[in-house]
Design an enzyme around this catalytic site. Structure first.
Site, PDB file in Angstrom:
ATOM      1  N   PHE A 127      55.582  16.604 -17.165  1.00  0.00           N
ATOM      2  CA  PHE A 127      54.322  16.320 -16.477  1.00  0.00           C
ATOM      3  C   PHE A 127      53.352  15.774 -17.538  1.00  0.00           C
ATOM      4  CE2 PHE A 127      50.144  17.431 -14.825  1.00  0.00           C
ATOM      5  CZ  PHE A 127      50.253  17.035 -13.504  1.00  0.00           C
ATOM      6  N   ASP A 194      57.183  25.416 -20.657  1.00  0.00           N
ATOM      7  CA  ASP A 194      56.241  25.256 -19.557  1.00  0.00           C
ATOM      8  C   ASP A 194      56.949  25.761 -18.296  1.00  0.00           C
ATOM      9  OD1 ASP A 194      54.842  24.292 -17.325  1.00  0.00           O
ATOM     10  OD2 ASP A 194      54.077  22.549 -18.412  1.00  0.00           O
ATOM     11  N   TYR A 219      49.059  28.515  -9.630  1.00  0.00           N
ATOM     12  CA  TYR A 219      48.650  28.015  -8.298  1.00  0.00           C
ATOM     13  C   TYR A 219      49.795  27.401  -7.505  1.00  0.00           C
ATOM     14  CZ  TYR A 219      47.881  23.955 -11.404  1.00  0.00           C
ATOM     15  OH  TYR A 219      48.002  22.971 -12.365  1.00  0.00           O
ATOM     16  N   LYS A 220      51.002  27.355  -8.096  1.00  0.00           N
ATOM     17  CA  LYS A 220      52.136  26.774  -7.369  1.00  0.00           C
ATOM     18  C   LYS A 220      52.879  27.906  -6.646  1.00  0.00           C
ATOM     19  CE  LYS A 220      52.567  23.084 -10.819  1.00  0.00           C
ATOM     20  NZ  LYS A 220      52.063  21.910 -10.115  1.00  0.00           N
ATOM     21  N   ARG A 362      58.616  14.649  -2.685  1.00  0.00           N
ATOM     22  CA  ARG A 362      58.967  15.981  -3.191  1.00  0.00           C
ATOM     23  C   ARG A 362      58.791  17.012  -2.078  1.00  0.00           C
ATOM     24  NH1 ARG A 362      55.888  17.695  -8.505  1.00  0.00           N
ATOM     25  NH2 ARG A 362      54.207  17.825  -6.977  1.00  0.00           N
TER      26      ARG A 362
HETATM   27  C1  LIG Z   1      54.735  20.972 -15.628  1.00  0.00           C
HETATM   28  C2  LIG Z   1      53.243  20.978 -15.457  1.00  0.00           C
HETATM   29  N1  LIG Z   1      52.456  21.292 -16.511  1.00  0.00           N
HETATM   30  C3  LIG Z   1      51.093  21.308 -16.371  1.00  0.00           C
HETATM   31  C4  LIG Z   1      50.506  21.014 -15.158  1.00  0.00           C
HETATM   32  C5  LIG Z   1      49.030  21.001 -14.925  1.00  0.00           C
HETATM   33  O1  LIG Z   1      48.250  21.514 -15.880  1.00  0.00           O
HETATM   34  P1  LIG Z   1      46.783  22.026 -15.518  1.00  0.00           P
HETATM   35  O2  LIG Z   1      46.955  23.334 -14.803  1.00  0.00           O
HETATM   36  O3  LIG Z   1      46.102  22.108 -16.798  1.00  0.00           O
HETATM   37  O4  LIG Z   1      46.169  21.021 -14.597  1.00  0.00           O
HETATM   38  C6  LIG Z   1      51.299  20.711 -14.062  1.00  0.00           C
HETATM   39  C7  LIG Z   1      50.640  20.411 -12.770  1.00  0.00           C
HETATM   40  O5  LIG Z   1      51.216  20.116 -11.774  1.00  0.00           O
HETATM   41  C8  LIG Z   1      52.686  20.689 -14.216  1.00  0.00           C
HETATM   42  O6  LIG Z   1      53.467  20.368 -13.181  1.00  0.00           O
END
Ligand SMILES: Cc1ncc(COP(=O)(O)O)c(C=O)c1O
Length: 387
Positions: A127, A194, A219-220, A362
């Protein structure tokens, strides 16, 4: 019955469908909506709204400043431990706060601090924010950055740290955390995982695998709410040497002593920065109640069943290419010309997923609120829309 093939597509099940704990009734999903975007924004558990009323009316409204010493101040650690249970981290190693991006920065800066090694390796399919942050870390520290696919990292003794995703946000591919962590450690490099697309999807064993750092959003699949605080995992044995590059007062060992110089807390508290976003954090706290009795192994089986069912139906009913590999998270991605227009139409017909440019649809399958019927119906609607 366990192992019985699904009547719609013949996909064998591994979990007894009668015993599954689908908790759909606990979520606020409107009638007629099939919600397949829990990989972007999880659905709202119903009780969160009521809890937030209590937080705003009582804790903020009535208790006012006293609430800081009645649980607010320690909330990042307390809720961090709740997240820790879901990612294989013993208490005292996770705090929630800040965004994922900020936590990527803390973890990467912490990992490269004092290194004589010269490169940061970053999953090239990541991402974008992870890559952007890794670039900032590279330019601040003078290390080089190299993009590489998890299947061919080519790590060497120059590699200081590798930043990897457990589940690829675009394809849903699941990377092998054990093998890749061992690969990094084999050359003396550290690894930052991550977990944005894997927390709340499958059992994760951070402690058992000796992971150096992990970060992720809530939040996912964890349903913490829009922009809910992210988390960072720093294992106990690394805490004494972990240097948070953002030395905010919340990470100080005596934050209320108001000292002029920064001295970090000896434990995980040093990963904190500034005043936590209490409203978001307590919404996450409430949302995590849904997870208290969830068996992650069972949830994983359900995720595999749902995604297998949807994949089989899409392959049967459409000519679209499913790009998600067999080894996957709770997501099926489909290559589709006009992906944006198709997703707009799916949403208009009550099937909510999302799309990523240029041509990927998706669909996320959160077993706590997505049913077999949802998966089957969503594939039918996709077939109708793309016919
Ligand atoms: C793999 C990944 N890393 C980071 C983020 C987002 O980071 P942040 O919470 O700082 O917006 C996402 C958002 O969808 C993501 O899919």
């Amino acid at each position: 019955m366990a192992g019985e093939a699904h009547p719609a597509c013949g996909v064998p099940g591994t979990v007894d469908r009668q015993e599954l704990r689908v908790k759909r009734e606990l979520f606020d999903i409107p009638e007629g909506v099939i919600y397949l975007d829990g990989n972007s924004l999880g659905a709202a558990p119903k009780h969160v709204a009521e809890r937030m009323q209590e937080v705003v009316r009582h804790q903020w409204g009535t208790r006012l400043i006293r609430s800081w010493s009645e649980g607010w101040w320690e909330a990042p650690q307390r809720i961090g431990d709740r997240v820790g249970r879901l990612i294989g981290a013993a208490p005292g190693q996770v705090v929630v706060g800040d965004s994922t991006s900020v936590n990527v920065f803390k973890a990467l800066m912490g990992a490269v601090k004092g290194t004589s090694r010269t490169e940061i390796v970053c999953d090239e399919s990541t991402f974008p924010t992870d890559g952007y942050i890794a670039q900032s870390v590279a330019s601040l520290t003078g290390l080089k950055i190299r993009g590489a696919h998890p299947s061919s990292l080519d790590l060497t003794e120059d590699t200081a740290v590798v930043l990897l995703n457990q589940v690829d946000y675009r394809t849903g591919a699941l990377n092998d955390m054990k093998a890749l962590t061992e690969q990094a450690h084999g050359v003396g490099a550290q690894v930052v995982w991550d977990l944005c697309h894997s927390a709340g999807v499958l059992p994760i064993e951070l402690d058992a695998l000796g992971v150096d750092f992990a970060i992720g959003c809530t939040y996912k699949f964890l349903n913490g709410g829009p922009g809910s605080p992210a988390f960072i995992y720093v294992p106990t044995h690394k805490q004494a040497t972990f240097e948070n590059p953002l030395s905010g007062w919340n990470g100080h060992r005596e934050p209320f002593a108001m000292e002029t110089s920064y001295e970090p807390d000896p434990g995980i508290v040093r990963a904190r920065v500034g005043t936590p976003d209490i409203l978001s954090m307590l919404a996450l706290d409430a949302a995590l109640d849904v997870w208290d009795d969830v068996d992650l192994a069972e949830l994983r089986e359900r995720g595999l069943e749902l995604t297998a069912l949807f994949r089989a139906q899409v392959e049967k009913l459409t000519n679209l290419e499913v790009i998600t590999p067999e080894v996957r998270g709770n997501q099926i991605s489909v290559r589709c010309p006009d992906a944006k227009a198709v997703m707009d139409e799916l949403i208009a017909r009550g099937v909510i997923g999302d799309q990523r440019p240029p041509d990927i649809l998706r669909f996320g399958f959160a077993p706590l609120y997505v049913t077999d019927e949802d998966a089957i119906r969503a594939a039918e609607v996709l077939a109708e829309v793309t016919r």
